[in-house]
Design an enzyme around this catalytic site. Structure first.
Site, PDB file in Angstrom:
ATOM      1  N   HIS A 422      46.746 -30.982  25.206  1.00 49.71           N
ATOM      2  CA  HIS A 422      47.492 -32.125  24.688  1.00 49.71           C
ATOM      3  C   HIS A 422      47.450 -33.290  25.673  1.00 49.71           C
ATOM      4  O   HIS A 422      47.079 -33.150  26.846  1.00 49.71           O
ATOM      5  CB  HIS A 422      48.936 -31.740  24.353  1.00 49.71           C
ATOM      6  CG  HIS A 422      49.777 -31.331  25.522  1.00 49.71           C
ATOM      7  ND1 HIS A 422      50.365 -32.220  26.383  1.00 49.71           N
ATOM      8  CD2 HIS A 422      50.134 -30.087  25.965  1.00 49.71           C
ATOM      9  CE1 HIS A 422      51.056 -31.561  27.301  1.00 49.71           C
ATOM     10  NE2 HIS A 422      50.939 -30.268  27.077  1.00 49.71           N
ATOM     11  N   CYS A 441      50.418 -25.306  29.645  1.00 43.73           N
ATOM     12  CA  CYS A 441      49.447 -25.942  28.757  1.00 43.73           C
ATOM     13  C   CYS A 441      48.482 -26.811  29.566  1.00 43.73           C
ATOM     14  O   CYS A 441      48.701 -27.070  30.753  1.00 43.73           O
ATOM     15  CB  CYS A 441      50.151 -26.781  27.703  1.00 43.73           C
ATOM     16  SG  CYS A 441      50.898 -25.798  26.374  1.00 43.73           S
TER      17      CYS A 441
END
Length: 526
Positions: A422, A441
């Site tokens: 992301h 992440c």
């Protein structure tokens, strides 16, 4: 029938009961597989000899050559009974010796095909499909074609990265066998134009690995040799070559980080290369026609198409205590202007302390608070100081916008770790050399450009269309016509177009465990 193999198979099955270490248990399991395969091999041959006796001795000789060659793959020939094979006479028909040779071939074949170690003992989250083959049929064909060494070589990964590491292994083993390279004393930063004995040490160190010669143009034989203690332009160029190979800022300035890399021994580089050769053997031949590779240790992402790197992106990975896992999955969609559904663990561990310190941050950062019945709660009515971290009673959602933790885009590839790629609102962190700042992440620099690459084969999803969606503020899901494999990997020695192999900092300290497991002895031959 074939008593030695049966005894070894029983020993393998009993390994967990003997309290063996994980690395030893892995090695035992691999030899157990070779035992079972060897039994099937002789059953198919009705116990006829494959390696020993006058008609087979040339195959035995070829096997010894191949076992010695295992060293070029970073494997130890001793693990494949080299001493025993070399000491025996293959001209004498001998079933016991024949079984040893078969075990050597099948074990080495299995290790070249899918690794000496089981990757889940090193990387518990490993999910990439591994290579497999009917090694009994494969060995029978190799014997029939008189192609023992060739057949084993063909089982190793046929990947440019693997070939480059093998070449580097030979180079650094040669340097290590000759005594390595001289060290550089600790001291103040050394810059181009400086003079002194530490400059001479740097010159000698770089000369030992050929970096100095690579940076120096041809000179007139009548020209005087350079002053060894003077940091001249040629030494500056060679320092920059070295710094690039060591994944440092190639600025020509020799500070503490560069000195530490200069003083990394040849033996340490050999071990580092061996670890990464093993990581290659864990991977499938086909990573996907269009696929994404993230190298956690190198903070980098590659978007590949038919073997060509079409895009590269800097990334941010997990902190040491929230490490990004190693795994593979398939990207099926991405979301532009996403809401962030805050994971419960992060809500309690990260957001609750922040809201206790600054209750106004809830609204300012665009969070919605939802109770267990699904009802929106006005954050101004909540006494955050009394909200428990254990059994956190709310669900947090952050609206799309410039402060959203996911940034402008998130790329989804369903996995049990809830890890994805992301964007990030804190893009200034990409300026850092070491980028382990996330909660697990992978944050991507320039995500819209990556989205354009991901959607290139999705009808109607032109760059202009994606940019138009991103310019709005509505969450929009973009489904892909074809899933894209995503491989989150960990490499500390990588193919480099300029220097052959580039070394990467072992940010999570994973090499040592892998190297120790590779160096663990196999079970004794019975």
């Amino acid at each position: 029938m074939i008593k030695r193999l049966k005894r070894l198979a029983l020993a393998c099955a009993a390994a967990p009961l003997l309290g063996l270490s994980p690395a030893s248990a892995v090695i035992v399991n691999y030899d157990c597989r070779a035992c079972e395969t060897g039994t099937r091999f002789y059953q198919a041959r009705e116990l006829s000899l494959a390696w020993t006796g006058p008609a087979n001795a040339h195959l035995y000789t070829d096997l010894i050559t191949a076992v010695r060659g295992a060293a070029s793959h970073g494997l130890d020939p001793a693990d494949y009974h080299l001493a025993l094979l070399e000491a025996a006479d293959p001209l004498q028909a001998d079933l016991d010796l024949d079984e040893v040779a078969t075990d050597a071939y099948l074990t080495l074949a299995a290790h070249l095909l899918s690794g000496r170690l089981n990757p889940v003992t090193i990387e518990p989250d490993w999910t990439a499909a591994r290579r497999g083959r009917d090694l009994v049929a494969y060995l029978q064909a190799a014997l029939g074609n008189d192609a023992i060494a060739e057949s084993l070589e063909a089982l190793a990964p046929d990947q440019p990265g693997y070939h480059a590491l093998r070449a580097a292994l030979t180079r650094f083993e040669t340097i290590a066998a000759a005594g390595g390279w001289p060290g550089v004393d600790a001291g103040p930063t050394v810059r181009p134009g400086d003079r002194g004995p530490r400059v001479a040490q740097i010159r000698a160190r770089l000369g030992a690995t050929g970096d100095l010669a690579a940076a120096m143009p041809p000179t007139d034989p009548a020209t005087l040799p350079p002053d060894p203690e003077y940091f001249d332009p040629a030494l500056d160029a060679s320092v920059r070559i070295f710094q690039h190979r060591a994944s440092l800022d190639a600025d020509g300035v020799v500070g503490a980080l560069t000195v530490a890399q200069l003083n990394t021994s040849a033996d340490q580089r050999v071990a580092q290369i061996r670890a990464n050769l093993e990581r290659w053997r864990w991977l499938p031949d086909d990573l996907g026609r269009r696929h994404i590779r993230v190298n956690i240790a190198d903070y980098s992402l590659e978007a590949r198409n038919d073997g060509v790197v079409e895009r590269t992106h800097d990334v941010i990975v997990g902190r040491l205590y929230r490490r990004t896992p190693v795994f593979s999955a398939s990207m099926t969609y991405f979301v532009i202007n996403p809401w962030w559904e805050t994971p419960p663990s992060l809500a309690a561990r990260d957001k609750l302390p922040a809201f206790r310190a600054d209750p106004g941050a809830v609204t300012r950062l665009g969070f919605q608070v939802i109770d267990r019945s699904g009802t929106l709660v006005d954050p101004a009515t909540i006494d955050w100081a009394s909200v428990p971290a254990n059994n956190f009673p709310y669900r947090l959602r952050q609206a799309p916008g410039p402060l959203n933790a996911l940034g402008e885009i998130k790329f989804m590839f369903p996995n049990r770790h809830n890890v994805y790629l992301h964007d990030t609102p804190t893009r200034g962190l990409f300026a850092q050399t070491r980028r382990d700042f996330s909660s697990g992440c992978v944050r991507v620099r320039d995500p819209l450009a990556l989205a354009e690459w991901v959607a290139a084969e999705s009808p109607g999803m032109t760059p202009a269309r994606l940019q138009s969606i991103a310019a709005g503020n509505d969450e929009t899901r973009i489904s892909l016509g074809r899933a894209i494999p995503v491989h989150i990997l960990y490499w500390t020695a990588v193919l480099d177009s300029d220097t052959g192999v580039r070394f990467v900092n072992d940010v999570y300290d994973r090499d040592a465990v892998l190297i120790a497991a590779l160096d663990s002895p196999p079970p004794p031959l019975e």
